[in-house]
Design a protein around this motif. Structure first.
Motif, mmCIF file in Angstrom:
data_model
loop_
_atom_site.group_PDB
_atom_site.id
_atom_site.type_symbol
_atom_site.label_atom_id
_atom_site.label_comp_id
_atom_site.label_asym_id
_atom_site.label_seq_id
_atom_site.Cartn_x
_atom_site.Cartn_y
_atom_site.Cartn_z
ATOM 1 N N ALA A 1 0.835 -0.768 0.224
ATOM 2 C CA ALA A 1 0.125 0.244 0.139
ATOM 3 C C ALA A 1 0.183 1.503 -0.098
ATOM 4 N N VAL A 2 1.966 1.117 0.654
ATOM 5 C CA VAL A 2 2.792 2.077 0.461
ATOM 6 C C VAL A 2 2.799 2.401 -0.403
ATOM 7 N N ILE A 3 3.787 1.383 -1.597
ATOM 8 C CA ILE A 3 4.208 2.277 -2.439
ATOM 9 C C ILE A 3 3.628 2.708 -3.639
ATOM 10 N N LEU A 4 2.367 1.725 -3.661
ATOM 11 C CA LEU A 4 1.094 2.629 -4.169
ATOM 12 C C LEU A 4 0.688 3.450 -4.246
ATOM 13 N N ILE B 1 9.471 3.911 -2.486
ATOM 14 C CA ILE B 1 10.026 2.812 -3.054
ATOM 15 C C ILE B 1 10.447 2.313 -1.494
ATOM 16 N N LEU B 2 11.191 3.869 -1.093
ATOM 17 C CA LEU B 2 12.254 3.102 -0.251
ATOM 18 C C LEU B 2 11.975 2.804 1.470
ATOM 19 N N ILE B 3 11.069 3.019 1.334
ATOM 20 C CA ILE B 3 10.307 3.154 2.504
ATOM 21 C C ILE B 3 9.005 1.937 2.380
ATOM 22 N N GLY B 4 8.693 1.878 1.463
ATOM 23 C CA GLY B 4 8.485 0.294 1.376
ATOM 24 C C GLY B 4 8.629 -0.979 0.595
ATOM 25 N N THR C 1 19.374 -4.281 0.794
ATOM 26 C CA THR C 1 20.213 -3.616 0.970
ATOM 27 C C THR C 1 20.887 -2.848 -0.686
ATOM 28 N N PHE C 2 21.196 -3.416 -1.476
ATOM 29 C CA PHE C 2 21.463 -3.412 -2.502
ATOM 30 C C PHE C 2 20.635 -2.049 -2.920
ATOM 31 N N LEU C 3 19.009 -2.713 -3.539
ATOM 32 C CA LEU C 3 18.302 -1.251 -3.816
ATOM 33 C C LEU C 3 17.864 -0.218 -2.694
ATOM 34 N N SER C 4 18.293 -0.463 -2.017
ATOM 35 C CA SER C 4 17.382 0.743 -0.894
ATOM 36 C C SER C 4 18.760 1.682 -1.207
ATOM 37 N N ILE C 5 20.539 1.184 -1.498
ATOM 38 C CA ILE C 5 21.590 1.952 -1.339
ATOM 39 C C ILE C 5 21.262 2.104 -2.937
ATOM 40 N N SER C 6 21.259 1.750 -3.757
ATOM 41 C CA SER C 6 20.968 2.337 -5.333
ATOM 42 C C SER C 6 20.411 3.883 -5.597
ATOM 43 N N LEU C 7 19.242 2.935 -4.779
ATOM 44 C CA LEU C 7 17.737 4.536 -4.572
ATOM 45 C C LEU C 7 18.204 5.337 -4.159
ATOM 46 N N ASP C 8 18.693 5.339 -2.467
ATOM 47 C CA ASP C 8 19.011 6.228 -2.328
ATOM 48 C C ASP C 8 19.997 6.861 -2.853
ATOM 49 N N VAL C 9 21.384 7.031 -3.725
ATOM 50 C CA VAL C 9 22.483 7.552 -4.500
ATOM 51 C C VAL C 9 21.928 8.303 -5.557
#
Length: 134
Positions: free
Chosen positions: A27-30, A64-67, A100-108
């Motif tokens: 729901a958060v991502i949507l 997406i990061l929060i999700g 974690t890889f996805l989170s770091i990639s999105l953060d960058v």
């Protein structure tokens, strides 16, 4: 409802909670996609596509990061409480590494620098202010 939860085994509570967290993350991502897209469409109508594209991507990334963080919590509950086998823990490790890889990639992508550089960059940004006008 609290009395009903007391009678449930810990495994059932963890399973139920992890399912609630999975649904919440979905729901958060949507919600993030819907709100970011609506704001983007309004801004594009006002000032054009290129001026707002980067902000749109950043807002989507934040949602997406929060999700992803909520999904990691759900996976930890499932693996540690519901399925505490060596295979379950190994799967959890793989999932956490990927997320974690996805989170770091999105953060960058959002911030333009590595997450661990935030403090140093903030400190460097304050140094000229402390020196006064030149």
């Amino acid at each position: 409802m609290a009395a009903a939860l007391v009678n449930l085994p810990m495994r059932d509570i963890a399973l139920w909670t992890s399912e609630v967290l999975d649904i919440t993350a979905f729901a958060v991502i949507l919600f993030a996609v819907a709100i970011s897209t609506a704001a983007f469409v309004v801004r594009v109508a006002q000032s054009g596509f290129l001026a707002n594209y980067r902000d749109y991507r950043a807002n989507l990334g934040r949602g997406i990061l929060i999700g992803l963080e909520i999904l990691i919590a759900a996976d930890i509950l499932k693996s540690v409480v519901v399925d505490p086998t060596l295979q379950g823990i190994a799967v959890l490790g793989g999932i956490v590494l990927i997320r974690t890889f996805l989170s770091i990639s999105l953060d960058v992508e959002i911030n333009g620098h590595w997450p661990w550089e935030t403090t140093r960059l903030a400190r460097e940004a304050q140094v000229p202010e402390q020196l006064g006008p030149t």
